[in-house]
Design an enzyme around this catalytic site. Structure first.
Site, PDB file in Angstrom:
ATOM      1  N   ARG A 162       0.835  -1.212   0.000  1.00  0.00           N
ATOM      2  CA  ARG A 162       0.000   0.000   0.000  1.00  0.00           C
ATOM      3  C   ARG A 162       0.870   1.263   0.000  1.00  0.00           C
ATOM      4  NH1 ARG A 162      -2.422  -3.574  -1.087  1.00  0.00           N
ATOM      5  NH2 ARG A 162      -4.398  -4.372  -0.300  1.00  0.00           N
ATOM      6  N   SER A 232     -11.084  -1.116   2.948  1.00  0.00           N
ATOM      7  CA  SER A 232     -10.316  -1.318   4.180  1.00  0.00           C
ATOM      8  C   SER A 232      -9.917   0.031   4.753  1.00  0.00           C
ATOM      9  CB  SER A 232      -9.039  -2.108   3.899  1.00  0.00           C
ATOM     10  OG  SER A 232      -9.359  -3.308   3.259  1.00  0.00           O
ATOM     11  N   GLU A 330      -5.367   3.318   6.043  1.00  0.00           N
ATOM     12  CA  GLU A 330      -5.000   3.197   4.623  1.00  0.00           C
ATOM     13  C   GLU A 330      -5.616   4.370   3.853  1.00  0.00           C
ATOM     14  OE1 GLU A 330      -5.640  -0.746   2.892  1.00  0.00           O
ATOM     15  OE2 GLU A 330      -6.471   0.207   1.113  1.00  0.00           O
TER      16      GLU A 330
HETATM   17  C1  LIG Z   1     -15.512  -0.849  -1.535  1.00  0.00           C
HETATM   18  C2  LIG Z   1     -14.039  -0.558  -1.708  1.00  0.00           C
HETATM   19  C3  LIG Z   1     -13.152  -1.611  -1.822  1.00  0.00           C
HETATM   20  C4  LIG Z   1     -11.786  -1.372  -1.978  1.00  0.00           C
HETATM   21  N1  LIG Z   1     -10.940  -2.442  -2.104  1.00  0.00           N
HETATM   22  C5  LIG Z   1      -9.616  -2.232  -2.284  1.00  0.00           C
HETATM   23  C6  LIG Z   1      -8.728  -3.348  -2.442  1.00  0.00           C
HETATM   24  O1  LIG Z   1      -9.137  -4.505  -2.482  1.00  0.00           O
HETATM   25  N2  LIG Z   1      -7.405  -3.087  -2.590  1.00  0.00           N
HETATM   26  C7  LIG Z   1      -6.913  -1.806  -2.596  1.00  0.00           C
HETATM   27  O2  LIG Z   1      -5.690  -1.646  -2.736  1.00  0.00           O
HETATM   28  N3  LIG Z   1      -7.718  -0.736  -2.435  1.00  0.00           N
HETATM   29  C8  LIG Z   1      -9.060  -0.922  -2.288  1.00  0.00           C
HETATM   30  N4  LIG Z   1      -9.900   0.159  -2.113  1.00  0.00           N
HETATM   31  C9  LIG Z   1      -9.338   1.524  -2.082  1.00  0.00           C
HETATM   32  C10 LIG Z   1      -9.414   2.271  -3.458  1.00  0.00           C
HETATM   33  O3  LIG Z   1     -10.270   1.605  -4.334  1.00  0.00           O
HETATM   34  C11 LIG Z   1      -8.038   2.401  -4.103  1.00  0.00           C
HETATM   35  O4  LIG Z   1      -7.143   3.068  -3.251  1.00  0.00           O
HETATM   36  C12 LIG Z   1      -8.120   3.172  -5.447  1.00  0.00           C
HETATM   37  O5  LIG Z   1      -6.909   3.032  -6.144  1.00  0.00           O
HETATM   38  C13 LIG Z   1      -8.459   4.638  -5.241  1.00  0.00           C
HETATM   39  O6  LIG Z   1      -8.758   5.176  -6.510  1.00  0.00           O
HETATM   40  P1  LIG Z   1      -9.534   6.556  -6.668  1.00  0.00           P
HETATM   41  O7  LIG Z   1      -9.465   6.927  -8.114  1.00  0.00           O
HETATM   42  O8  LIG Z   1     -10.875   6.468  -6.083  1.00  0.00           O
HETATM   43  O9  LIG Z   1      -8.594   7.500  -5.812  1.00  0.00           O
HETATM   44  P2  LIG Z   1      -9.051   8.794  -4.977  1.00  0.00           P
HETATM   45  O10 LIG Z   1      -9.721   8.343  -3.721  1.00  0.00           O
HETATM   46  O11 LIG Z   1      -9.780   9.732  -5.855  1.00  0.00           O
HETATM   47  O12 LIG Z   1      -7.626   9.412  -4.600  1.00  0.00           O
HETATM   48  C14 LIG Z   1      -6.765   8.737  -3.723  1.00  0.00           C
HETATM   49  C15 LIG Z   1      -5.500   9.581  -3.512  1.00  0.00           C
HETATM   50  O13 LIG Z   1      -4.793   9.703  -4.734  1.00  0.00           O
HETATM   51  C16 LIG Z   1      -4.658  11.075  -5.125  1.00  0.00           C
HETATM   52  N5  LIG Z   1      -4.842  11.105  -6.593  1.00  0.00           N
HETATM   53  C17 LIG Z   1      -5.959  10.717  -7.262  1.00  0.00           C
HETATM   54  N6  LIG Z   1      -5.745  10.789  -8.594  1.00  0.00           N
HETATM   55  C18 LIG Z   1      -4.473  11.224  -8.764  1.00  0.00           C
HETATM   56  C19 LIG Z   1      -3.649  11.486  -9.902  1.00  0.00           C
HETATM   57  N7  LIG Z   1      -4.096  11.303 -11.159  1.00  0.00           N
HETATM   58  N8  LIG Z   1      -2.385  11.916  -9.717  1.00  0.00           N
HETATM   59  C20 LIG Z   1      -1.899  12.073  -8.453  1.00  0.00           C
HETATM   60  N9  LIG Z   1      -2.628  11.848  -7.327  1.00  0.00           N
HETATM   61  C21 LIG Z   1      -3.896  11.430  -7.487  1.00  0.00           C
HETATM   62  C22 LIG Z   1      -5.740  11.815  -4.359  1.00  0.00           C
HETATM   63  O14 LIG Z   1      -5.398  13.152  -4.122  1.00  0.00           O
HETATM   64  C23 LIG Z   1      -5.806  11.005  -3.067  1.00  0.00           C
HETATM   65  O15 LIG Z   1      -4.781  11.393  -2.172  1.00  0.00           O
HETATM   66  C24 LIG Z   1     -11.288  -0.038  -1.977  1.00  0.00           C
HETATM   67  C25 LIG Z   1     -12.188   1.023  -1.845  1.00  0.00           C
HETATM   68  C26 LIG Z   1     -13.550   0.779  -1.713  1.00  0.00           C
HETATM   69  C27 LIG Z   1     -14.504   1.926  -1.607  1.00  0.00           C
END
Ligand SMILES: Cc1cc2nc3c(=O)[nH]c(=O)nc-3n(C[C@H](O)[C@H](O)[C@H](O)COP(=O)(O)OP(=O)(O)OC[C@H]3O[C@@H](n4cnc5c(N)ncnc54)[C@H](O)[C@@H]3O)c2cc1C
Length: 347
Positions: A162, A232, A330
């Site tokens: 992570r 998580s 996380e």
């Molecule tokens: C139901 C559920 C299940 C999940 N299961 C998992 C799992 O199994 N494994 C896992 O690893 N994660 C899991 N996650 C967490 C999440 O899905 C991941 O961390 C995912 O990669 C986040 O993507 P996002 O586009 O929503 O990021 P966001 O939440 O929009 O952003 C996350 C961070 O990245 C930054 N950011 C976003 N885009 C950019 C960019 N283009 N350039 C630079 N910085 C940026 C943001 O500022 C923020 O700090 C889960 C989440 C949920 C809701």
């Protein structure tokens, strides 16, 4: 395109009521830089978002939120692998599904993880025995101040559990604009976790792994469309071999995952630790520990960011009292001026 609807409720999977001064959609690296420049000129903070599935808003955001929607998927091949160049704003799960439909395997264990492809490297997303670094070849970033683009090799991304360089050196002032994936043509299934162990490694297909992963996730994790959550909430803690042995002596059933690559630490299951404190269903204000999955904190009833913080603090405290292990979030905590240290907030 710039929109004047300032609510962030649909832009965070916790569905928390929070606002921003402005929300803009960037469909190119140039647009990202332009929006960033506008905010810099006005001396206001900027927050980049993909789909908001890994953020907790503690407050209204006093600046501009830029939603990354850079799209495109280009596929090329060599004799032994497929190469995918994926725009940062592509939806991750759709990418997994589309690549599978085209006969490209290797992403199936990572099915149904919410969020954008461009966010996947940031915390090196992982599930069911596979992490992004297994398939990531490079990450393209842009320096928002001058538009200079740069390609980081997987080694330069410093992927960990992570973790990656995008949480440190390239956190502020840079945006991820594309991700390069390499999928080997000779498929090697990873069947080490959960119900995947029941599949026959000799006959299993990528589609069967994909279906099994989707089925497990749907049965275990709350759907953010129905119940606000960010997956998580805490990372699985890494402890020394000595601490792990002591815990094992006291709790013989404690799940432990020894690390590979010469790491002497042992990973514990945060969900198990929380569950042992009888915290499933425990709630503070509108926030609750999910009744089936202790690692997931939910917006049960119009929770505020502060409710989630208070609950997380309480969970962390209870786990520490029982096991002397301190959990770390996380999820990324976003305050009015930008990201803030999540551990400090719940300490
Ligand atoms: C139901 C559920 C299940 C999940 N299961 C998992 C799992 O199994 N494994 C896992 O690893 N994660 C899991 N996650 C967490 C999440 O899905 C991941 O961390 C995912 O990669 C986040 O993507 P996002 O586009 O929503 O990021 P966001 O939440 O929009 O952003 C996350 C961070 O990245 C930054 N950011 C976003 N885009 C950019 C960019 N283009 N350039 C630079 N910085 C940026 C943001 O500022 C923020 O700090 C889960 C989440 C949920 C809701």
């Amino acid at each position: 395109m710039s929109c004047q609807q300032h609510s962030l409720k649909t832009w965070n999977t916790f569905s928390l009521e929070a606002c921003a001064n402005k929300i803009s959609m960037a469909e190119s690296a140039e647009a990202l830089c332009q929006f960033w420049q506008q905010s810099t000129d006005q001396n206001e903070p900027v927050l980049l978002l993909g789909e908001g599935s890994n953020v907790l808003f503690l407050d209204d955001f006093s600046g501009q939120v830029i939603i990354n929607r850079i799209k495109s998927i280009r596929v090329s091949e060599t004799t032994d692998a497929w190469s995918l160049h994926v725009g940062a704003g592509e939806n991750w799960h759709q990418l997994v599904e589309t690549s599978l439909e085209q006969g490209l395997s290797g992403l199936e264990n990572l099915a149904l993880i919410p969020g954008c492809a461009g966010s996947a490297p940031i915390q090196n997303i992982g599930a069911y025995g596979v992490e992004l670094d297994r398939v990531c070849e490079y990450v393209d970033i842009v320096s928002l101040a001058d538009g200079v683009q740069q390609r980081l090799t997987a080694a330069q991304c410093q992927f960990g559990y992570r973790d990656s360089i995008f949480k440190y050196q390239y956190r502020d002032g840079y945006a991820i604009i594309a991700v390069g994936l390499r999928l080997a043509k000779i498929w090697q299934p990873v069947l080490s976790y959960g119900d995947l162990r029941n599949l026959d490694p000799l006959t299993v297909t990528p589609r069967e792994v994909f279906n099994a992963v989707c089925q497990m996730r749907r049965s275990k994790l709350p759907d953010p469309k129905m119940t606000g959550n960010a997956g998580s909430f805490f990372k699985n803690p890494l402890v020394s071999a000595e601490v792990a042995a002591k815990l094992q002596a006291e709790y013989p059933h404690i799940p432990q995952y020894p690390q590979i690559n010469g790491d002497v630490n042992v990973k514990l299951a945060a969900g198990w630790l929380i569950d042992q404190c009888d915290l499933k269903g425990f709630h503070i204000g509108g926030a609750a520990v999910h009744a089936q999955q202790a690692l997931v904190l939910i917006n049960a009833n119009e929770a505020t960011g502060q409710d989630i913080v208070n609950l997380a603090r309480s969970v962390r405290q209870r786990v520490a009292e029982k096991f002397n292990v301190w959990l770390e979030p996380e999820v990324r905590f976003i305050a009015a001026q930008g990201e803030t240290d999540a551990v400090e907030v719940i300490a």
